[in-house]
Motif scaffolding. Structure first.
Motif, PDB file in Angstrom:
ATOM      1  N   MET A 106       0.849  -1.191   0.000  1.00 59.86           N
ATOM      2  CA  MET A 106       0.000   0.000   0.000  1.00 59.86           C
ATOM      3  C   MET A 106       0.890   1.248   0.000  1.00 59.86           C
ATOM      4  O   MET A 106       1.771   1.379   0.856  1.00 59.86           O
ATOM      5  N   PRO A 107       0.689   2.156  -0.949  1.00 61.01           N
ATOM      6  CA  PRO A 107       1.553   3.355  -1.006  1.00 61.01           C
ATOM      7  C   PRO A 107       1.304   4.290   0.164  1.00 61.01           C
ATOM      8  O   PRO A 107       0.224   4.304   0.744  1.00 61.01           O
ATOM      9  N   GLY A 108       2.297   5.087   0.488  1.00 62.85           N
ATOM     10  CA  GLY A 108       2.181   6.004   1.620  1.00 62.85           C
ATOM     11  C   GLY A 108       2.469   5.297   2.918  1.00 62.85           C
ATOM     12  O   GLY A 108       2.380   4.077   3.028  1.00 62.85           O
ATOM     13  N   ARG A 109       2.815   6.051   3.934  1.00 66.94           N
ATOM     14  CA  ARG A 109       3.148   5.448   5.217  1.00 66.94           C
ATOM     15  C   ARG A 109       1.879   5.143   6.007  1.00 66.94           C
ATOM     16  O   ARG A 109       0.810   5.695   5.749  1.00 66.94           O
ATOM     17  N   ASN A 110       2.015   4.270   6.969  1.00 67.07           N
ATOM     18  CA  ASN A 110       0.908   4.000   7.876  1.00 67.07           C
ATOM     19  C   ASN A 110       0.713   5.187   8.812  1.00 67.07           C
ATOM     20  O   ASN A 110       1.665   5.746   9.342  1.00 67.07           O
ATOM     21  N   HIS A 111      -0.532   5.582   8.984  1.00 63.70           N
ATOM     22  CA  HIS A 111      -0.868   6.673   9.898  1.00 63.70           C
ATOM     23  C   HIS A 111      -1.299   6.042  11.223  1.00 63.70           C
ATOM     24  O   HIS A 111      -2.372   5.451  11.325  1.00 63.70           O
ATOM     25  N   LEU A 112      -0.433   6.160  12.215  1.00 67.11           N
ATOM     26  CA  LEU A 112      -0.599   5.459  13.489  1.00 67.11           C
ATOM     27  C   LEU A 112      -1.303   6.361  14.489  1.00 67.11           C
ATOM     28  O   LEU A 112      -0.723   7.326  14.995  1.00 67.11           O
ATOM     29  N   PHE A 113      -2.571   6.040  14.794  1.00 68.22           N
ATOM     30  CA  PHE A 113      -3.332   6.829  15.747  1.00 68.22           C
ATOM     31  C   PHE A 113      -4.029   5.959  16.782  1.00 68.22           C
ATOM     32  O   PHE A 113      -5.121   6.270  17.240  1.00 68.22           O
ATOM     33  N   VAL A 114      -3.352   4.872  17.146  1.00 68.87           N
ATOM     34  CA  VAL A 114      -3.737   4.164  18.358  1.00 68.87           C
ATOM     35  C   VAL A 114      -3.168   4.971  19.529  1.00 68.87           C
ATOM     36  O   VAL A 114      -2.241   5.761  19.345  1.00 68.87           O
ATOM     37  N   PRO A 115      -3.696   4.777  20.734  1.00 59.98           N
ATOM     38  CA  PRO A 115      -3.170   5.559  21.881  1.00 59.98           C
ATOM     39  C   PRO A 115      -1.904   4.961  22.470  1.00 59.98           C
ATOM     40  O   PRO A 115      -1.687   4.996  23.675  1.00 59.98           O
ATOM     41  N   GLY A 116      -1.060   4.408  21.654  1.00 58.12           N
ATOM     42  CA  GLY A 116       0.206   3.837  22.058  1.00 58.12           C
ATOM     43  C   GLY A 116       0.338   2.427  21.502  1.00 58.12           C
ATOM     44  O   GLY A 116      -0.602   1.642  21.631  1.00 58.12           O
ATOM     45  N   PRO A 117       1.465   2.129  20.815  1.00 57.30           N
ATOM     46  CA  PRO A 117       2.607   3.029  20.640  1.00 57.30           C
ATOM     47  C   PRO A 117       2.263   4.210  19.740  1.00 57.30           C
ATOM     48  O   PRO A 117       1.345   4.133  18.926  1.00 57.30           O
ATOM     49  N   THR A 118       3.023   5.283  19.915  1.00 56.16           N
ATOM     50  CA  THR A 118       2.821   6.475  19.121  1.00 56.16           C
ATOM     51  C   THR A 118       3.965   6.626  18.126  1.00 56.16           C
ATOM     52  O   THR A 118       4.955   5.904  18.189  1.00 56.16           O
ATOM     53  N   THR A 119       3.802   7.560  17.209  1.00 55.00           N
ATOM     54  CA  THR A 119       4.835   7.801  16.204  1.00 55.00           C
ATOM     55  C   THR A 119       6.126   8.278  16.869  1.00 55.00           C
ATOM     56  O   THR A 119       6.104   9.142  17.743  1.00 55.00           O
TER      57      THR A 119
END
Length: 395
Positions: A1-14
């Motif tokens: 899948m193109p583009g980076r993963n957008h990580l918006f779980v409440p941890g781990p964070t970016t």
């Protein structure tokens, strides 16, 4: 899948790029004469994040779950009575651990989505005339429900009851993100993990003990070895660790602390509050509700969003991940399928958080939840623009 993963779980964070770069370093001898130049300043600067002058900080190669055990095993004895409140998955797990470690756990059941009433804390402690309760266990920020408790008010309740119990706080999803004042609030043991507000991979448990808690350690009779802070007290005084440390994570922690302290903790708190309010404006514009029912207890690090009756939040998460490369937090235990969570903590700003709001909105539309396209990001961005700091004229 193109583009980076957008990580918006409440941890781990970016993890910020500068922190990643700091961890990309060759290993060193952790018994060398220069190693204390890394460890000693880390322990001192952690005190600035916990907001303490009197407490003593510790860093262990572990997780926040280990922090629960460290707080209990280093200050209490088998069979001691502790008071706790069950109002979400993580408060539930801390209670479960305390039981499994052999403590006598008295706990109140609170509906998930509500927080702790300080008056109830005072009532329960006043009823304990013989002072059998040795510690009060409080999750500052219940990550499963998006509820933040008022620690200052709980401290006042303990004092009003005239009770000598130790005050333990789980600050895993609050310390380094939400306002936290260990000394001012009379917290005796505070614990945090590296993977949330500290913007690191999981793998470090960071704790701070008050002088009262350190004194309690002298009579605590719980078996302990790897998690015994006595070994850290002995080694840390010279700038060393009692066993092999997570060296790469310590390098990362050095950079993460630099970022936090450069921004200033008051500014860190304000940034999280402002970003969280924008998220809540989006939820309201969608016509949805938060799991947290009391606006005074809204979390500034995570919002648990209730999906309408007849829909499954897991479907929203499925579309968000597989169609838009967006990771949203799941509803846990009693809330499975009922909520999805947007984590808004750590290294983020308006534009990064906008991706979570837009992606969640598209995923909800994909599964048929009747939200107005564009309504969420319009509400959030309007609030953020209205509250942005003014800029000096160009040139």
């Amino acid at each position: 899948m193109p583009g980076r993963n957008h990580l918006f779980v409440p941890g781990p964070t970016t993890v910020p790029d500068s922190v990643l770069s700091a961890m990309h370093a060759q290993m060193v001898d952790h018994r060398s004469p220069v190693f204390p130049q890394l460890v000693t300043p880390l322990l001192q600067d952690l005190k600035k994040v916990f907001r303490t002058e009197q407490g003593q900080c510790f860093i262990l190669p572990a997780t926040g779950t280990a922090g629960w055990e460290i707080s209990l095993a280093n200050t209490l004895s088998p069979g001691d009575k502790v008071l706790a409140f069950r109002f979400g998955q993580f408060s539930h797990l801390w209670i479960d651990m305390a039981k499994r470690l052999g403590f006598n756990v008295q706990y109140d059941e609170i509906p998930w989505g509500q927080g702790i009433d300080p008056n109830r804390v005072e009532e329960l402690l006043k009823a304990d005339a013989g002072h059998e309760i040795k510690a009060v266990l409080i999750c500052h920020n219940e990550t499963a429900t998006g509820v933040t408790n008022d620690l200052a008010a709980i401290r006042k309740a303990i004092d009003a009851a005239g009770h000598p119990a130790l005050f333990f706080t789980d600050g895993v999803s609050s310390v380094a993100s939400l306002e936290f004042r260990m000394d001012d609030w009379g917290v005796d043991v505070a614990l945090a993990g590296s993977q949330k507000g500290f913007m690191l991979p999981a793998g470090l448990a960071m704790l701070c003990f008050s002088q009262k808690a350190l004194k309690a350690r002298e009579t605590a009779k719980c078996p302990r070895c790897f998690l015994d802070i006595a070994d850290h007290i002995n080694a840390n005084k010279d700038g060393y660790t009692p066993y092999t440390p997570a060296i790469s994570l310590l390098y990362g922690l050095r950079k993460a602390l630099d970022l936090l302290l450069e921004e200033g903790m008051e500014n860190v708190y304000a940034r999280h509050a402002r970003l969280a309010e924008g998220t809540r404006r989006a939820v309201k514009a969608w016509g949805l509700e938060l799991c947290c029912r009391d606006p005074q207890k809204y979390s500034n690090t995570v919002s648990a969003i209730v999906v309408p009756q007849g829909f499954d939040a897991r479907d929203v998460m499925h579309y968000a991940f597989h169609r838009y490369n967006l990771s949203l937090g799941a509803g846990l235990s009693e809330l499975a399928g009922k909520v999805f969570r947007i984590g808004h903590l750590g290294d983020l700003n308006e534009l990064s958080l906008s991706s979570a709001i837009v992606g969640a909105e598209m995923a909800m539309l994909d599964v048929g939840i009747p939200v107005t396209p564009g309504s969420g990001i319009a509400a959030a961005s309007s609030y953020w623009r209205e509250t942005a700091k003014p800029l000096a004229p160009r040139g």
